[in-house]
Write a protein that holds these residues in place. Structure first.
Motif, PDB file in Angstrom:
ATOM      1  N   ARG A 263      38.223  41.037  46.356  1.00 17.43           N
ATOM      2  CA  ARG A 263      38.301  41.432  44.948  1.00 17.43           C
ATOM      3  C   ARG A 263      39.523  42.318  44.785  1.00 17.43           C
ATOM      4  O   ARG A 263      39.693  43.304  45.503  1.00 17.43           O
ATOM      5  CB  ARG A 263      37.039  42.159  44.487  1.00 17.43           C
ATOM      6  N   CYS A 264      40.318  41.934  43.848  1.00 18.00           N
ATOM      7  CA  CYS A 264      41.581  42.626  43.612  1.00 18.00           C
ATOM      8  C   CYS A 264      41.322  43.991  42.973  1.00 18.00           C
ATOM      9  O   CYS A 264      40.572  44.095  42.003  1.00 18.00           O
ATOM     10  CB  CYS A 264      42.443  41.769  42.688  1.00 18.00           C
ATOM     11  N   ASP A 265      41.923  45.019  43.548  1.00 17.28           N
ATOM     12  CA  ASP A 265      41.791  46.362  42.970  1.00 17.28           C
ATOM     13  C   ASP A 265      42.584  46.473  41.676  1.00 17.28           C
ATOM     14  O   ASP A 265      42.322  47.341  40.846  1.00 17.28           O
ATOM     15  CB  ASP A 265      42.319  47.421  43.959  1.00 17.28           C
ATOM     16  N   ASP A 266      43.555  45.608  41.536  1.00 17.51           N
ATOM     17  CA  ASP A 266      44.464  45.692  40.407  1.00 17.51           C
ATOM     18  C   ASP A 266      43.905  44.998  39.171  1.00 17.51           C
ATOM     19  O   ASP A 266      43.767  45.598  38.119  1.00 17.51           O
ATOM     20  CB  ASP A 266      45.794  45.062  40.824  1.00 17.51           C
ATOM     21  N   CYS A 267      43.545  43.694  39.315  1.00 17.58           N
ATOM     22  CA  CYS A 267      43.105  42.929  38.140  1.00 17.58           C
ATOM     23  C   CYS A 267      41.605  42.641  38.158  1.00 17.58           C
ATOM     24  O   CYS A 267      41.061  42.137  37.178  1.00 17.58           O
ATOM     25  CB  CYS A 267      43.888  41.622  38.036  1.00 17.58           C
ATOM     26  N   GLY A 268      40.923  42.918  39.274  1.00 10.45           N
ATOM     27  CA  GLY A 268      39.479  42.728  39.322  1.00 10.45           C
ATOM     28  C   GLY A 268      39.029  41.317  39.616  1.00 10.45           C
ATOM     29  O   GLY A 268      37.828  41.051  39.707  1.00 10.45           O
TER      30      GLY A 268
ATOM     31  N   ILE B 292      45.763  37.652  49.465  1.00  8.58           N
ATOM     32  CA  ILE B 292      46.573  37.858  48.273  1.00  8.58           C
ATOM     33  C   ILE B 292      45.820  37.318  47.058  1.00  8.58           C
ATOM     34  O   ILE B 292      45.318  36.193  47.062  1.00  8.58           O
ATOM     35  CB  ILE B 292      47.952  37.151  48.406  1.00  8.58           C
ATOM     36  N   CYS B 293      45.701  38.135  46.042  1.00 12.60           N
ATOM     37  CA  CYS B 293      45.036  37.746  44.794  1.00 12.60           C
ATOM     38  C   CYS B 293      45.862  36.693  44.068  1.00 12.60           C
ATOM     39  O   CYS B 293      47.073  36.566  44.283  1.00 12.60           O
ATOM     40  CB  CYS B 293      44.868  38.995  43.925  1.00 12.60           C
ATOM     41  N   THR B 294      45.192  35.956  43.173  1.00 13.16           N
ATOM     42  CA  THR B 294      45.922  34.966  42.370  1.00 13.16           C
ATOM     43  C   THR B 294      46.982  35.636  41.492  1.00 13.16           C
ATOM     44  O   THR B 294      47.933  34.982  41.063  1.00 13.16           O
ATOM     45  CB  THR B 294      44.958  34.170  41.466  1.00 13.16           C
ATOM     46  N   CYS B 295      46.824  36.945  41.230  1.00 14.69           N
ATOM     47  CA  CYS B 295      47.830  37.653  40.426  1.00 14.69           C
ATOM     48  C   CYS B 295      49.051  38.035  41.258  1.00 14.69           C
ATOM     49  O   CYS B 295      50.031  38.542  40.722  1.00 14.69           O
ATOM     50  CB  CYS B 295      47.229  38.905  39.776  1.00 14.69           C
ATOM     51  N   GLY B 296      48.957  37.819  42.590  1.00 16.77           N
ATOM     52  CA  GLY B 296      50.115  38.080  43.428  1.00 16.77           C
ATOM     53  C   GLY B 296      50.032  39.369  44.227  1.00 16.77           C
ATOM     54  O   GLY B 296      50.832  39.593  45.128  1.00 16.77           O
TER      55      GLY B 296
END
Ligand SMILES: [Zn+2]
Length: 113
Positions: free
Chosen positions: A72-77, A88-92
């Protein structure tokens, strides 16, 4: 061999949990995260080796389901499935926030009636 002791631990856990029912155990179901360092084929080999010495488990089978790694991305959730160990999240954004993939658990036990 790491898997042999894992299989023994699983049997000891079930024997503690179901002391009166272990003669009827037919199926043991595990969920193993990809990071749990459990290889299904090695688990099956270890299982065969352990039950060979345990006559009451001759009719018991092991089922191992491997769970993918989820972060789980800390940045975009967003929750993303990790492929090829690319965290790596789909947001990069890189993420090490693993929410699935490290577990090793007994998910189901089947008994003969
Ligand atoms: Zn993200």
């Amino acid at each position: 061999m790491h898997e042999i002791s894992l299989v023994r631990t699983i049997f000891r856990t079930l024997e503690d949990e179901f002391p009166a029912d272990m003669d009827r155990v037919r199926g043991i179901y595990l969920k193993a995260g990809l990071l749990a360092n459990v290889q299904p084929i090695l688990m099956q080999n270890a299982f065969q080796a352990v039950v060979a010495d345990e006559p009451r488990y001759q009719q018991t089978s092991l089922h191992v389901e491997v769970l993918p790694i989820l972060i789980r991305c800390d940045d975009c959730g967003e929750t993303t499935q990790v492929e090829q160990y690319r965290f790596i999240c789909t947001c990069g954004k890189p993420s090490r926030n693993v929410i699935q993939g490290e577990e090793l658990l007994i998910s189901k036990v089947e008994f003969d009636d």
